[in-house]
Design an enzyme around this catalytic site. Structure first.
Site, PDB file in Angstrom:
ATOM      1  N   ALA A   1       0.768  -1.251   0.000  1.00  0.00           N
ATOM      2  CA  ALA A   1       0.000   0.000   0.000  1.00  0.00           C
ATOM      3  C   ALA A   1       0.800   1.302   0.000  1.00  0.00           C
ATOM      4  O   ALA A   1       0.234   2.348  -0.317  1.00  0.00           O
ATOM      5  CB  ALA A   1      -0.959   0.007   1.183  1.00  0.00           C
ATOM      6  N   ALA A   2       2.078   1.297   0.399  1.00  0.00           N
ATOM      7  CA  ALA A   2       2.789   2.584   0.517  1.00  0.00           C
ATOM      8  C   ALA A   2       3.154   3.136  -0.855  1.00  0.00           C
ATOM      9  O   ALA A   2       3.443   2.368  -1.764  1.00  0.00           O
ATOM     10  CB  ALA A   2       4.060   2.403   1.335  1.00  0.00           C
ATOM     11  N   PRO A   3       3.142   4.462  -1.017  1.00  0.00           N
ATOM     12  CA  PRO A   3       2.887   5.490  -0.015  1.00  0.00           C
ATOM     13  C   PRO A   3       1.404   5.757   0.273  1.00  0.00           C
ATOM     14  O   PRO A   3       1.089   6.575   1.124  1.00  0.00           O
ATOM     15  CB  PRO A   3       3.551   6.730  -0.619  1.00  0.00           C
TER      16      PRO A   3
ATOM     17  N   GLY B   1      -1.325   6.018  -2.344  1.00  0.00           N
ATOM     18  CA  GLY B   1      -2.175   6.590  -3.398  1.00  0.00           C
ATOM     19  C   GLY B   1      -3.468   5.801  -3.546  1.00  0.00           C
ATOM     20  O   GLY B   1      -4.569   6.350  -3.536  1.00  0.00           O
ATOM     21  N   LYS B   2      -3.316   4.484  -3.658  1.00  0.00           N
ATOM     22  CA  LYS B   2      -4.515   3.679  -3.934  1.00  0.00           C
ATOM     23  C   LYS B   2      -5.329   3.458  -2.666  1.00  0.00           C
ATOM     24  O   LYS B   2      -6.555   3.433  -2.710  1.00  0.00           O
ATOM     25  CB  LYS B   2      -4.118   2.378  -4.631  1.00  0.00           C
TER      26      LYS B   2
ATOM     27  N   GLU C   1       1.868  -2.380   4.394  1.00  0.00           N
ATOM     28  CA  GLU C   1       3.111  -2.132   3.664  1.00  0.00           C
ATOM     29  C   GLU C   1       4.247  -2.803   4.425  1.00  0.00           C
ATOM     30  O   GLU C   1       4.477  -2.496   5.592  1.00  0.00           O
ATOM     31  CB  GLU C   1       3.371  -0.621   3.547  1.00  0.00           C
TER      32      GLU C   1
ATOM     33  N   ARG D   1       8.396   2.911   4.823  1.00  0.00           N
ATOM     34  CA  ARG D   1       7.355   3.257   3.844  1.00  0.00           C
ATOM     35  C   ARG D   1       5.965   3.188   4.499  1.00  0.00           C
ATOM     36  O   ARG D   1       5.078   3.967   4.173  1.00  0.00           O
ATOM     37  CB  ARG D   1       7.424   2.326   2.627  1.00  0.00           C
TER      38      ARG D   1
ATOM     39  N   ASP E   1      -1.165  -4.182  -5.584  1.00  0.00           N
ATOM     40  CA  ASP E   1      -0.462  -3.258  -6.469  1.00  0.00           C
ATOM     41  C   ASP E   1       1.015  -3.617  -6.309  1.00  0.00           C
ATOM     42  O   ASP E   1       1.718  -3.035  -5.495  1.00  0.00           O
ATOM     43  CB  ASP E   1      -0.754  -1.814  -6.021  1.00  0.00           C
TER      44      ASP E   1
ATOM     45  N   CYS F   1       3.059  -1.184 -12.563  1.00  0.00           N
ATOM     46  CA  CYS F   1       3.362  -0.037 -13.434  1.00  0.00           C
ATOM     47  C   CYS F   1       4.504  -0.431 -14.352  1.00  0.00           C
ATOM     48  O   CYS F   1       5.482   0.290 -14.494  1.00  0.00           O
ATOM     49  CB  CYS F   1       3.673   1.212 -12.606  1.00  0.00           C
TER      50      CYS F   1
HETATM   51  N1  SAM Z   1      -0.114   0.992  -3.933  1.00  0.00           N
HETATM   52  C1  SAM Z   1       0.894   2.002  -3.670  1.00  0.00           C
HETATM   53  C2  SAM Z   1       0.305   3.364  -3.985  1.00  0.00           C
HETATM   54  O1  SAM Z   1      -0.628   3.449  -4.774  1.00  0.00           O
HETATM   55  O2  SAM Z   1       0.778   4.359  -3.410  1.00  0.00           O
HETATM   56  C3  SAM Z   1       2.170   1.711  -4.422  1.00  0.00           C
HETATM   57  C4  SAM Z   1       2.707   0.348  -4.123  1.00  0.00           C
HETATM   58  S1  SAM Z   1       4.257  -0.020  -4.848  1.00  0.00           S
HETATM   59  C5  SAM Z   1       3.881  -0.274  -6.495  1.00  0.00           C
HETATM   60  C6  SAM Z   1       4.564  -1.621  -4.248  1.00  0.00           C
HETATM   61  C7  SAM Z   1       4.830  -1.731  -2.769  1.00  0.00           C
HETATM   62  O3  SAM Z   1       5.083  -3.099  -2.440  1.00  0.00           O
HETATM   63  C8  SAM Z   1       6.055  -0.955  -2.306  1.00  0.00           C
HETATM   64  O4  SAM Z   1       5.696  -0.021  -1.318  1.00  0.00           O
HETATM   65  C9  SAM Z   1       6.987  -2.012  -1.744  1.00  0.00           C
HETATM   66  O5  SAM Z   1       7.691  -1.602  -0.592  1.00  0.00           O
HETATM   67  C10 SAM Z   1       6.053  -3.166  -1.423  1.00  0.00           C
HETATM   68  N2  SAM Z   1       6.743  -4.476  -1.390  1.00  0.00           N
HETATM   69  C11 SAM Z   1       8.029  -4.734  -1.677  1.00  0.00           C
HETATM   70  N3  SAM Z   1       8.304  -6.036  -1.494  1.00  0.00           N
HETATM   71  C12 SAM Z   1       7.183  -6.621  -1.089  1.00  0.00           C
HETATM   72  C13 SAM Z   1       6.826  -7.937  -0.724  1.00  0.00           C
HETATM   73  N4  SAM Z   1       7.715  -8.933  -0.787  1.00  0.00           N
HETATM   74  N5  SAM Z   1       5.587  -8.155  -0.331  1.00  0.00           N
HETATM   75  C14 SAM Z   1       4.686  -7.164  -0.284  1.00  0.00           C
HETATM   76  N6  SAM Z   1       4.954  -5.890  -0.624  1.00  0.00           N
HETATM   77  C15 SAM Z   1       6.181  -5.627  -1.022  1.00  0.00           C
END
Ligand code: SAM
Length: 464
Positions: A115-117, A119-120, A138, A143, A183, A236
């Site tokens: 979920a970080a940061p 947006g969704k 997250e 984050r 996401d 993305c």
């Molecule tokens: N949904 C967020 C938004 O709209 O602001 C953006 C999410 S970003 C694309 C993907 C997120 O997944 C990152 O914050 C990252 O730290 C986290 N992430 C990284 N490794 C992960 C894991 N093994 N399991 C779950 N989340 C992970």
């Protein structure tokens, strides 16, 4: 004009040429066009009409998100009082499509697993209108803190923020959620136009590593969905391994899931079955957002439905009864010292939770939080300090100023002074005041002898 060969990794160019064929020229040309800037109105605050009237610069609607708008970068919406008040969230336009596909409904239980940061998550919360339960998770602690701050800034009342690995979440929430958003962390190819770092960090090995990780995350997410529930997967990136490939492999191992078409399809391009080895039927109903077809960056969105054949899971946990003594103490403070309308607390569902000195209102339907790393167990109401209470900043941002009698309307100059941490002049002799700018609460202050002592959190203070 930017020549895409000057900025993009060579192996990426070769791959996209192979995949896109005759379309490659149009795709490459998008790198010499400027990126698009978007922001999202907070659906929980005021009407669209008021929002447009109050915004100090022009906005243009984004067709695939009813709360989304394009803006011109010169206007710097991140440096405005209304941003700090949670009137809007700055978000890349294509990134808004995943929540349109998720289609959250007020009253449901929804999980945003990566979920970080935020947006969704904050977009989901806007559509839930404060009803139901949103769990925003997250895994990376630092984050998760930013996520938690954004949940607070947007005045969200029904969100629990966690910082857990997906596999731990799956142990705690089996078959629990009506909707889940994954996401996923990805190779970020869709962000190459706007982020130099994404271009620098890319390699074919990173793509494969991301695809492997996405499979693991999806596996855990799937365990947490109710039968009949909906799971949206988004990235993305352009790489088929992380998009159609990840979804096809998942569906081949999960007969209970199927692809569901997304209604606003005409805006996007279909998923590409021929780009991967073993596509599942229906992969063309997943969506690709291309920078050469629409005004946004690259994204992928797939919507999956879990079949109904198994019975509904129930947690077995009963909604506990509220602690009467705590309820009375908190209720008295809210109505007597903040002068919130009578029955404010009683009319809100959920449990009161004491977490050290902090008191929270945990959203209805949340199960026991033991064993989960929780940053925000719900709406932060009060802090207890030496037998007296102070109202929490999150409470201020969640209030409707029209329903609060002790308010102080600030001018722009006063609002900026307040955000810097300065005191503001007032007529009241004493007591708590909700400080309001353009109809949006900014935080609390405490009047004493014609001055409002500043209670804007120190870590958030800024010079705008
Ligand atoms: N949904 C967020 C938004 O709209 O602001 C953006 C999410 S970003 C694309 C993907 C997120 O997944 C990152 O914050 C990252 O730290 C986290 N992430 C990284 N490794 C992960 C894991 N093994 N399991 C779950 N989340 C992970």
């Amino acid at each position: 004009m930017t020549d895409e060969r000057e900025i993009l990794p060579e192996a990426f160019i070769e791959k996209m040429r192979r995949l896109l064929g005759s379309e490659y020229g149009a795709f490459a040309a998008s790198y010499s066009q400027g990126r698009q800037y978007g922001l999202r109105r907070n659906l929980q605050k005021g009407t669209e009409q008021d929002f447009i009237r109050m915004m100090p610069f022009p906005l243009e609607k984004i067709s695939w998100a009813r709360e989304g708008y394009y803006y011109d970068a010169v206007n710097q919406p991140g440096r405005h009082v209304l941003h700090e008040a949670g009137a809007y969230y700055i978000q890349e336009p294509s990134a808004m499509a995943a929540v349109t596909a998720l289609d959250p409904v007020p009253g449901e239980r929804i999980l945003d697993l990566c979920a970080a940061p935020g947006g969704k998550s904050t977009q989901i919360a806007g559509r839930m209108e404060g009803q139901g339960l949103l769990v925003a998770n997250e895994v990376i602690g630092d984050r998760a803190k930013i996520l938690s701050q954004n949940v607070e800034r947007m005045g969200i009342t029904n969100c629990v923020v966690c910082a857990e690995k997906p596999e731990r979440m799956a142990l705690l929430f089996p078959g629990f959620f009506d909707r889940i958003l994954v996401d996923a962390p990805c190779s970020g190819e869709g962000m190459f136009r706007k982020e130099e770092a994404a271009r620098r960090e890319w390699s074919p090995e990173v793509v494969q590593m991301c695809a492997d990780r996405q499979a693991l995350i999806l596996e855990e997410a799937a365990k947490m969905l109710k039968p009949g529930g909906m799971l949206v997967y988004s990235t993305c990136t352009f790489s088929p391994e992380e998009n159609e490939g990840t979804i096809s492999a998942f569906l081949q191992g999960h007969e209970e899931y199927s692809i569901e078409e997304i209604a606003c399809k005409d805006l996007f391009s279909p998923g590409r079955a021929e780009w991967i080895g073993q596509p599942v039927p229906g992969i063309e109903h997943t969506l690709r957002l291309w920078p050469h077809f629409l005004r946004g960056e690259g994204h992928y969105v797939a919507r999956l439905r879990k079949g109904r054949e198994t019975g509904l899971w129930e947690s077995g946990q009963k909604e506990p009864v509220r602690d009467k003594k705590l309820c009375k103490l908190v209720g008295d403070f809210l109505t007597e010292e903040l002068e919130l309308e009578a029955g404010w607390l009683e009319s809100r569902p959920g449990q009161l939770l004491r977490f050290g000195e902090q008191i929270y209102l945990v959203p209805e339907g949340m199960i026991s939080l033991s064993g989960v790393k929780v940053l925000r167990p719900g709406l932060h109401l009060l802090t207890e300090k030496k037998n007296r209470f102070e109202p929490a900043h999150a409470l201020a941002l969640s209030l409707d100023p029209q329903k609060v009698s002790r308010t102080k309307i600030l001018t722009e100059r006063e609002a900026k002074a307040y955000l810097r941490g300065e005191s503001v002049a007032c007529q009241e002799e004493r007591g708590w005041l909700l400080l309001v700018y353009e109809g949006y609460p900014l935080g609390f202050g405490k009047a004493s002898g014609g001055q409002i002592k500043n209670h804007y959190p120190k870590g958030l203070r800024k010079n705008l």
